[in-house]
Scaffold this motif. Structure first.
Motif, PDB file in Angstrom:
ATOM      1  N   LYS A 113       0.847  -1.195   0.000  1.00  0.00           N
ATOM      2  CA  LYS A 113       0.000   0.000   0.000  1.00  0.00           C
ATOM      3  C   LYS A 113       0.882   1.246   0.000  1.00  0.00           C
ATOM      4  N   SER A 114       1.759   1.344   0.982  1.00  0.00           N
ATOM      5  CA  SER A 114       2.717   2.454   1.018  1.00  0.00           C
ATOM      6  C   SER A 114       3.569   2.320   2.273  1.00  0.00           C
ATOM      7  N   PRO A 115       4.764   2.949   2.265  1.00  0.00           N
ATOM      8  CA  PRO A 115       5.572   2.981   3.492  1.00  0.00           C
ATOM      9  C   PRO A 115       4.830   3.659   4.643  1.00  0.00           C
ATOM     10  N   ARG A 116       4.042   4.673   4.336  1.00  0.00           N
ATOM     11  CA  ARG A 116       3.280   5.362   5.382  1.00  0.00           C
ATOM     12  C   ARG A 116       2.303   4.404   6.054  1.00  0.00           C
ATOM     13  N   TYR A 117       1.680   3.541   5.251  1.00  0.00           N
ATOM     14  CA  TYR A 117       0.739   2.561   5.814  1.00  0.00           C
ATOM     15  C   TYR A 117       1.488   1.559   6.686  1.00  0.00           C
ATOM     16  N   PHE A 118       2.664   1.117   6.229  1.00  0.00           N
ATOM     17  CA  PHE A 118       3.475   0.200   7.041  1.00  0.00           C
ATOM     18  C   PHE A 118       3.780   0.825   8.398  1.00  0.00           C
ATOM     19  N   LYS A 119       4.241   2.083   8.395  1.00  0.00           N
ATOM     20  CA  LYS A 119       4.620   2.757   9.644  1.00  0.00           C
ATOM     21  C   LYS A 119       3.414   2.918  10.557  1.00  0.00           C
ATOM     22  N   PHE A 120       2.275   3.250   9.975  1.00  0.00           N
ATOM     23  CA  PHE A 120       1.057   3.407  10.773  1.00  0.00           C
ATOM     24  C   PHE A 120       0.692   2.101  11.460  1.00  0.00           C
ATOM     25  N   MET A 121       0.757   0.999  10.718  1.00  0.00           N
ATOM     26  CA  MET A 121       0.383  -0.299  11.280  1.00  0.00           C
ATOM     27  C   MET A 121       1.377  -0.750  12.339  1.00  0.00           C
ATOM     28  N   GLN A 122       2.649  -0.408  12.181  1.00  0.00           N
ATOM     29  CA  GLN A 122       3.646  -0.744  13.196  1.00  0.00           C
ATOM     30  C   GLN A 122       3.404   0.035  14.481  1.00  0.00           C
ATOM     31  N   ASP A 123       3.011   1.284  14.332  1.00  0.00           N
ATOM     32  CA  ASP A 123       2.792   2.137  15.505  1.00  0.00           C
ATOM     33  C   ASP A 123       1.413   1.958  16.119  1.00  0.00           C
ATOM     34  N   ASN A 124       0.510   1.357  15.372  1.00  0.00           N
ATOM     35  CA  ASN A 124      -0.872   1.171  15.842  1.00  0.00           C
ATOM     36  C   ASN A 124      -1.320  -0.269  15.588  1.00  0.00           C
ATOM     37  N   LEU A 128      11.639  -5.745   0.662  1.00  0.00           N
ATOM     38  CA  LEU A 128      12.717  -5.742   1.656  1.00  0.00           C
ATOM     39  C   LEU A 128      13.672  -4.570   1.403  1.00  0.00           C
ATOM     40  N   ASP A 129      14.000  -4.330   0.133  1.00  0.00           N
ATOM     41  CA  ASP A 129      14.868  -3.202  -0.203  1.00  0.00           C
ATOM     42  C   ASP A 129      14.189  -1.883   0.158  1.00  0.00           C
ATOM     43  N   LEU A 130      12.876  -1.783  -0.083  1.00  0.00           N
ATOM     44  CA  LEU A 130      12.139  -0.568   0.241  1.00  0.00           C
ATOM     45  C   LEU A 130      12.115  -0.343   1.755  1.00  0.00           C
ATOM     46  N   HIS A 131      11.886  -1.416   2.500  1.00  0.00           N
ATOM     47  CA  HIS A 131      11.875  -1.311   3.961  1.00  0.00           C
ATOM     48  C   HIS A 131      13.244  -0.891   4.479  1.00  0.00           C
ATOM     49  N   THR A 132      14.297  -1.446   3.905  1.00  0.00           N
ATOM     50  CA  THR A 132      15.656  -1.088   4.310  1.00  0.00           C
ATOM     51  C   THR A 132      15.913   0.395   4.062  1.00  0.00           C
ATOM     52  N   LYS A 133      15.502   0.880   2.895  1.00  0.00           N
ATOM     53  CA  LYS A 133      15.705   2.290   2.532  1.00  0.00           C
ATOM     54  C   LYS A 133      14.923   3.215   3.478  1.00  0.00           C
ATOM     55  N   CYS A 134      13.635   2.899   3.698  1.00  0.00           N
ATOM     56  CA  CYS A 134      12.796   3.743   4.557  1.00  0.00           C
ATOM     57  C   CYS A 134      13.318   3.766   5.989  1.00  0.00           C
ATOM     58  N   THR A 135      13.794   2.606   6.461  1.00  0.00           N
ATOM     59  CA  THR A 135      14.301   2.517   7.826  1.00  0.00           C
ATOM     60  C   THR A 135      15.572   3.337   7.999  1.00  0.00           C
ATOM     61  N   LYS A 136      16.495   3.233   7.033  1.00  0.00           N
ATOM     62  CA  LYS A 136      17.752   3.969   7.116  1.00  0.00           C
ATOM     63  C   LYS A 136      17.520   5.475   7.068  1.00  0.00           C
ATOM     64  N   GLU A 137      16.589   5.909   6.190  1.00  0.00           N
ATOM     65  CA  GLU A 137      16.349   7.337   6.010  1.00  0.00           C
ATOM     66  C   GLU A 137      15.296   7.879   6.979  1.00  0.00           C
ATOM     67  N   ASN A 138      14.589   6.952   7.653  1.00  0.00           N
ATOM     68  CA  ASN A 138      13.481   7.338   8.532  1.00  0.00           C
ATOM     69  C   ASN A 138      12.483   8.218   7.793  1.00  0.00           C
ATOM     70  N   LYS A 139      12.172   7.830   6.570  1.00  0.00           N
ATOM     71  CA  LYS A 139      11.181   8.524   5.756  1.00  0.00           C
ATOM     72  C   LYS A 139      10.124   7.516   5.319  1.00  0.00           C
ATOM     73  N   TRP A 140       8.862   7.935   5.421  1.00  0.00           N
ATOM     74  CA  TRP A 140       7.765   7.010   5.178  1.00  0.00           C
ATOM     75  C   TRP A 140       6.734   7.645   4.249  1.00  0.00           C
ATOM     76  N   PRO A 141       7.057   7.732   2.948  1.00  0.00           N
ATOM     77  CA  PRO A 141       6.134   8.376   2.001  1.00  0.00           C
ATOM     78  C   PRO A 141       4.840   7.589   1.835  1.00  0.00           C
ATOM     79  N   GLY A 142       3.816   8.295   1.372  1.00  0.00           N
ATOM     80  CA  GLY A 142       2.514   7.664   1.164  1.00  0.00           C
ATOM     81  C   GLY A 142       2.414   7.000  -0.197  1.00  0.00           C
ATOM     82  N   ALA A 143       1.192   6.928  -0.717  1.00  0.00           N
ATOM     83  CA  ALA A 143       0.940   6.194  -1.961  1.00  0.00           C
ATOM     84  C   ALA A 143       1.687   6.778  -3.155  1.00  0.00           C
ATOM     85  N   GLU A 144       2.133   8.042  -3.040  1.00  0.00           N
ATOM     86  CA  GLU A 144       2.870   8.636  -4.154  1.00  0.00           C
ATOM     87  C   GLU A 144       4.179   7.910  -4.417  1.00  0.00           C
TER      88      GLU A 144
END
Length: 314
Positions: A33-44, A273-289
């Motif tokens: 769905k998006s990195p933002r959705y992943f982060k939301f589900m992890q936090d909630n 997995l590559d996307l998760h690695t990138k988002c985690t390293k940069e601490n950036k969680w873009p949405g559907a864009e």
């Protein structure tokens, strides 16, 4: 920590303090769905859906059948809730009634640590396990399932792996066999178990990603390569079932060429997995864009071919 843990409870695997930072294939698929959705589900964290709860009960039943060779252990392992009856009608109270809520709350308090189910659910799962394991019902499929269970080397064992980039992954395969088969039980509501219906189910729930992640972690920890097998069983009588080899969807291995091949599920897993690695390293969680080409802010939507043809044909 790269570790194999036997006997870890389902609750600790999913919510234990020591394992909370490890992500499962279900969590990784939130990136679809998006990195933002992943982060939301992890936090909630969300409570289990009814379908997930039923699936967990079925997995428990299959685990106990493998260990004891009978369904009786499953009946003994669950707490069966019987709704109180309305004395005026002699019928059970509905779930919205105060008497039902009070009785259910007390029942949970009295049965902490046990799986909760209704009598109808336990009977249904008992019938589903019987359809999978009884030769007079399941025929050659049941014969194959019994062979899987007899050759089991690990049942519901937890594996924890940390990648070179520090990403923490966890898997909990349903069943591994001496023949290096990776078995996953799938309950479904399909009317028919033909190839097209099964393929649509695999695509809908992205089972190829999950099984590829299992293969990946197992190989990293044990050095062994496992062949992915899904066992589908319907949730309505007569509880038909089918065994499905999805090797072409996941990681494969050509012994002659000593080469690993990647099916669509493995490719998707590696991308996520590559996307998760990138988002985690940069601490950036873009949405559907993030699903758009880099730099684009607008989706240019083409007319689907099937809709275009239908419109102009009519």
């Amino acid at each position: 920590m790269n570790d194999i843990i036997y006997g870890l409870s389902n609750e600790d695997y999913h919510n234990g303090e020591d394992y909370r930072d490890y992500i499962s294939s279900t969590s990784l698929k939130h990136y679809l769905k998006s990195p933002r959705y992943f982060k939301f589900m992890q936090d909630n964290p969300q409570p289990q859906t009814e379908a997930q709860r039923f699936g967990s009960l079925f997995h428990l039943a299959m685990q106990l059948y493998q260990q004891h060779g009978t369904n009786e252990a499953f009946w003994d392992s669950v707490a069966i809730f019987q709704p109180p009856k309305n004395p005026k009608t002699d019928q059970p109270y509905g779930v919205t009634a105060k008497a039902y809520a009070e009785a259910y709350t007390k029942f949970l308090d009295d049965n902490q640590g046990k799986e909760i189910a209704t009598l109808a659910e336990v009977q249904q799962i008992d019938d589903m396990v019987g359809a999978l394991t009884r030769l007079e019902i399941g025929g050659v499929t049941a014969k194959r399932i019994r062979r899987f269970l007899k050759q089991a080397t690990a049942v519901e064992v937890s594996y924890f792996y940390v990648t070179e980039d520090g990403i923490k992954l966890k898997i909990r395969p349903d069943l591994l066999t001496r023949g290096r088969l990776l078995i996953d039980w799938k309950t479904c509501a399909l009317d028919t178990l033909d190839e097209d219906s099964i393929a649509r189910q695999i695509i809908k729930y992205r089972y190829g990603i999950s099984m590829s992640m299992y293969q990946y972690v197992l190989h990293k920890i044990t050095g062994k390569r496992y062949r992915p097998i899904l066992v589908f069983v319907t949730k309505s009588a007569p509880y038909d079932a089918i065994v499905v080899d999805i090797s072409e969807w996941c990681y494969g291995y050509d012994k002659d060429l000593d080469m690993v091949t990647m099916g669509v599920g493995a490719v998707e897993f590696k991308r996520l997995l590559d996307l998760h690695t990138k988002c985690t390293k940069e601490n950036k969680w873009p949405g559907a864009e993030s699903n758009l080409p880099e730099g684009d802010a607008v989706m240019t939507l083409k007319v689907p071919v099937w809709f275009d043809r239908k419109t102009f044909t009519e």
